[in-house]
Scaffold this motif. Structure first.
Motif, PDB file in Angstrom:
ATOM      1  N   VAL A  27      18.920   2.165  -0.999  1.00 44.40           N
ATOM      2  CA  VAL A  27      18.907   2.074   0.074  1.00 44.40           C
ATOM      3  C   VAL A  27      18.094   1.156   0.492  1.00 44.40           C
ATOM      4  CG1 VAL A  27      18.521   2.384   2.558  1.00 44.40           C
ATOM      5  CG2 VAL A  27      19.938   3.484   1.283  1.00 44.40           C
ATOM      6  N   ILE A  28      17.402  -0.326   0.425  1.00 44.72           N
ATOM      7  CA  ILE A  28      16.944  -1.732   0.363  1.00 44.72           C
ATOM      8  C   ILE A  28      16.358  -1.109   2.454  1.00 44.72           C
ATOM      9  CG2 ILE A  28      15.381  -3.510   0.897  1.00 44.72           C
ATOM     10  CD1 ILE A  28      17.172  -3.484  -2.786  1.00 44.72           C
ATOM     11  N   THR A  29      14.732  -1.431   2.754  1.00 47.10           N
ATOM     12  CA  THR A  29      14.987  -1.646   4.443  1.00 47.10           C
ATOM     13  C   THR A  29      13.680  -2.978   4.309  1.00 47.10           C
ATOM     14  OG1 THR A  29      13.997   0.039   4.367  1.00 47.10           O
ATOM     15  CG2 THR A  29      15.722   0.718   4.461  1.00 47.10           C
ATOM     16  N   ARG A  30      13.085  -3.413   5.105  1.00 40.84           N
ATOM     17  CA  ARG A  30      12.305  -4.193   6.323  1.00 40.84           C
ATOM     18  C   ARG A  30      12.009  -3.909   7.445  1.00 40.84           C
ATOM     19  NH1 ARG A  30      12.553 -10.202   5.266  1.00 40.84           N
ATOM     20  NH2 ARG A  30      10.631  -9.764   5.194  1.00 40.84           N
ATOM     21  N   ALA A  31      10.248  -3.595   7.270  1.00 40.83           N
ATOM     22  CA  ALA A  31       9.709  -3.182   8.539  1.00 40.83           C
ATOM     23  C   ALA A  31       8.683  -3.740   8.611  1.00 40.83           C
ATOM     24  CB  ALA A  31       9.503  -1.760   8.692  1.00 40.83           C
ATOM     25  N   ASP A  32       7.911  -3.833   9.741  1.00 39.75           N
ATOM     26  CA  ASP A  32       5.957  -4.530   9.507  1.00 39.75           C
ATOM     27  C   ASP A  32       5.497  -4.263   8.650  1.00 39.75           C
ATOM     28  OD1 ASP A  32       7.351  -5.809  11.935  1.00 39.75           O
ATOM     29  OD2 ASP A  32       6.408  -4.125  13.257  1.00 39.75           O
ATOM     30  N   THR A  33       5.718  -3.049   8.261  1.00 43.21           N
ATOM     31  CA  THR A  33       4.349  -2.582   7.185  1.00 43.21           C
ATOM     32  C   THR A  33       5.273  -1.289   5.750  1.00 43.21           C
ATOM     33  OG1 THR A  33       3.832  -0.837   7.393  1.00 43.21           O
ATOM     34  CG2 THR A  33       2.725  -2.059   8.453  1.00 43.21           C
ATOM     35  N   ALA A  34       4.802  -1.707   4.538  1.00 41.30           N
ATOM     36  CA  ALA A  34       5.327  -0.958   3.726  1.00 41.30           C
ATOM     37  C   ALA A  34       5.111   0.723   4.488  1.00 41.30           C
ATOM     38  CB  ALA A  34       3.898  -1.275   2.300  1.00 41.30           C
ATOM     39  N   ASP A  35       4.607   0.840   4.840  1.00 34.83           N
ATOM     40  CA  ASP A  35       5.059   2.451   4.761  1.00 34.83           C
ATOM     41  C   ASP A  35       5.570   2.673   5.705  1.00 34.83           C
ATOM     42  OD1 ASP A  35       2.377   3.167   3.919  1.00 34.83           O
ATOM     43  OD2 ASP A  35       0.866   3.630   5.545  1.00 34.83           O
ATOM     44  N   ALA A  36       6.451   1.912   7.042  1.00 27.88           N
ATOM     45  CA  ALA A  36       6.888   2.069   7.438  1.00 27.88           C
ATOM     46  C   ALA A  36       8.322   1.872   7.426  1.00 27.88           C
ATOM     47  CB  ALA A  36       6.962   1.169   8.611  1.00 27.88           C
ATOM     48  N   ALA A  37       8.542   0.608   5.910  1.00 30.10           N
ATOM     49  CA  ALA A  37       9.853   0.582   5.958  1.00 30.10           C
ATOM     50  C   ALA A  37      10.334   1.304   4.642  1.00 30.10           C
ATOM     51  CB  ALA A  37       9.730  -1.035   4.827  1.00 30.10           C
ATOM     52  N   MET A  38       8.649   2.702   4.249  1.00 31.19           N
ATOM     53  CA  MET A  38       9.253   2.956   2.961  1.00 31.19           C
ATOM     54  C   MET A  38       9.893   4.747   3.930  1.00 31.19           C
ATOM     55  SD  MET A  38       9.682   4.926   0.507  1.00 31.19           S
ATOM     56  CE  MET A  38       8.631   3.556  -1.211  1.00 31.19           C
TER      57      MET A  38
END
Length: 435
Positions: free
Chosen positions: A377-388
């Motif tokens: 599953v690949i996701t996007r977010a504002d920060t690396a922690d939030a994306a992970m």
């Protein structure tokens, strides 16, 4: 496109290139570039559109180095190749050997051997003042016990392996006999022992053009022991730490004389500063290239085809990130996958860029190395922690029903041999006498 904006198509003739292995997804990135592609691969798993993109596709046994080289030499005599492209870890040395033999632009056999032999790389780094870590080639349990007695907690791994296959951690010399029994059972006669590097681990993704190195991104990792469960880009590092990593990687790539293409260097932040774990003359695995593309607009796989086609490529080091992206890998217990649930539900969630999962009937081998993943599953977010966090949470919604194998012991023996072929470098210099 913040860093790849300077790419300018040039008037060019068709360039003939040799691609070793590669998925349909990878090969289709050459579409529209006018390349004459010959694809050598270990299986016939290409879709029809990709087959039509290639002028020729040959299924070969890469472990039979002499036969593969004889085939390539014949094709080169008829119509010369102008470059070799290969992202497979186990074929980097073969690709470089062909590059040298035909005097093509690219990375040399010497460079590929240095990067594929982890002991040779560590020795080169120490000689250049780029590493302090103790290491030794071990041939039996007694030598391993002695190394641990002198250096403390130790990692043992194949000299030319990939994907965390065959890696063992030992805390004391008392464990040496048991670990060496496992090494022998796998059919290996020597291993690399290195002092355990303790600290957070990252990797630096870079791209080189004519020996000039452009660090593009720092990737953070989530691991279970030595096996990666996920990645995120960009790693949450301060400017000083990022620059220290970039400088170390540029010095390493100079030390091995890497000339062109993508590279992937793993680093651990020890209490004494950053230490290289290993480095590779290819883009990072585990879809790191896709994370870099999402965050920086740079596709390293596509760049290699563009360079081969004669396009002008302009890069800048440490480009500006647009948000963050992460990947979480999917796994299941050993057996045969009977049903997969949750893929469509996860695909429709906010911030999801991509979801892939194997289908019913696919074998599952548990989690022993990176070749055991069943999807991601690949996701996007504002920060690396939030994306992970988002990728991890959503990956739990995908479930695999698995039936255990009837003859588990026999299945495991067959799997060890198959995995070795995938994880260890396939170049066999002894077979060249027959070619």
């Amino acid at each position: 496109m913040p860093a790849a904006e300077g790419m300018k198509p040039m008037t060019r003739r068709s360039s003939r290139i040799l691609v070793l292995n590669g998925t349909s997804r990878l090969l289709m990135k050459a579409e529209g570039l006018g390349l004459d592609i010959v694809n050598l691969r270990s299986d016939s798993n290409l879709d029809e559109k990709t087959r039509l993109l290639c002028s020729a596709v040959h299924v070969v046994d890469f472990s039979r180095t002499g036969e593969v080289l004889e085939l390539v030499r014949g094709m080169h005599r008829d119509q010369p190749f102008e470059r070799v492209i290969c992202h497979a870890e186990s074929l980097q040395v073969l690709a470089a050997f062909i590059t040298d033999e035909f005097d093509l632009p690219g990375n040399s056999f010497h460079t590929a051997r240095l990067l594929s032999d982890k002991y040779a790389l560590r020795s080169r780094l120490r000689s250049r003042g780029l590493s302090r870590a103790a290491s030794a080639v071990i041939a039996d349990g007694e030598q391993l016990a002695e190394f641990i007695s002198v250096n403390g907690p130790t990692v043992v791994k194949p000299r030319n392996g990939s994907g965390s296959w065959g890696v063992h951690f030992l805390n004391s010399a008392n464990e040496a006999g048991t670990v060496w029994d496992a090494v022998t059972a796998a059919g290996l006669k020597e291993m690399l022992a290195e002092v355990l590097l303790v600290g957070p681990e990252i990797s630096v993704e870079a791209f080189s053009i004519d020996g000039r190195h452009y660090p593009l991104s720092v990737t953070t990792k989530e691991k279970n022991g030595f096996i990666e469960l996920g990645h995120a880009v960009p790693a949450p590092l301060g400017h000083e730490d990022s620059q220290a990593c970039y400088g170390l990687v540029q010095s390493l790539l100079d030390a091995v004389d890497l000339r062109w293409g993508a590279s992937h260097t793993e680093i651990i932040f020890t209490s004494d500063g950053p230490e290289v774990v290993e480095s590779h003359s290819r883009r990072g695995g585990g879809h790191i290239n896709e994370l870099v593309r999402l965050v920086y607009g740079i596709d390293m796989e596509e760049l290699m085809f563009q360079l081969a086609a004669g396009d002008e490529v302009s890069l800048q080091a440490a480009p500006h990130a647009q948000g963050a992206a992460a990947i979480r890998f999917l796994t299941a217990p050993a057996g045969t996958v009977c049903e997969v649930r949750g893929v469509e539900e996860v695909s429709g969630q906010e911030g999801v860029s991509e979801v892939e999962a194997v289908s019913s009937g696919h074998p599952s081998h548990g989690l022993r190395w990176s070749g055991d993943y069943l999807g991601h599953v690949i996701t996007r977010a504002d920060t690396a922690d939030a994306a992970m966090e988002r990728a991890t949470r959503l990956s739990r919604l995908i479930e695999f029903d698995v039936h255990a194998p009837a003859d588990k012991e026999s299945a495991e023996k067959d799997l060890v041999q198959q995995t070795m072929r995938e994880a260890l470098d396939m170049f066999d210099i002894t077979s060249l006498s027959s070619a």
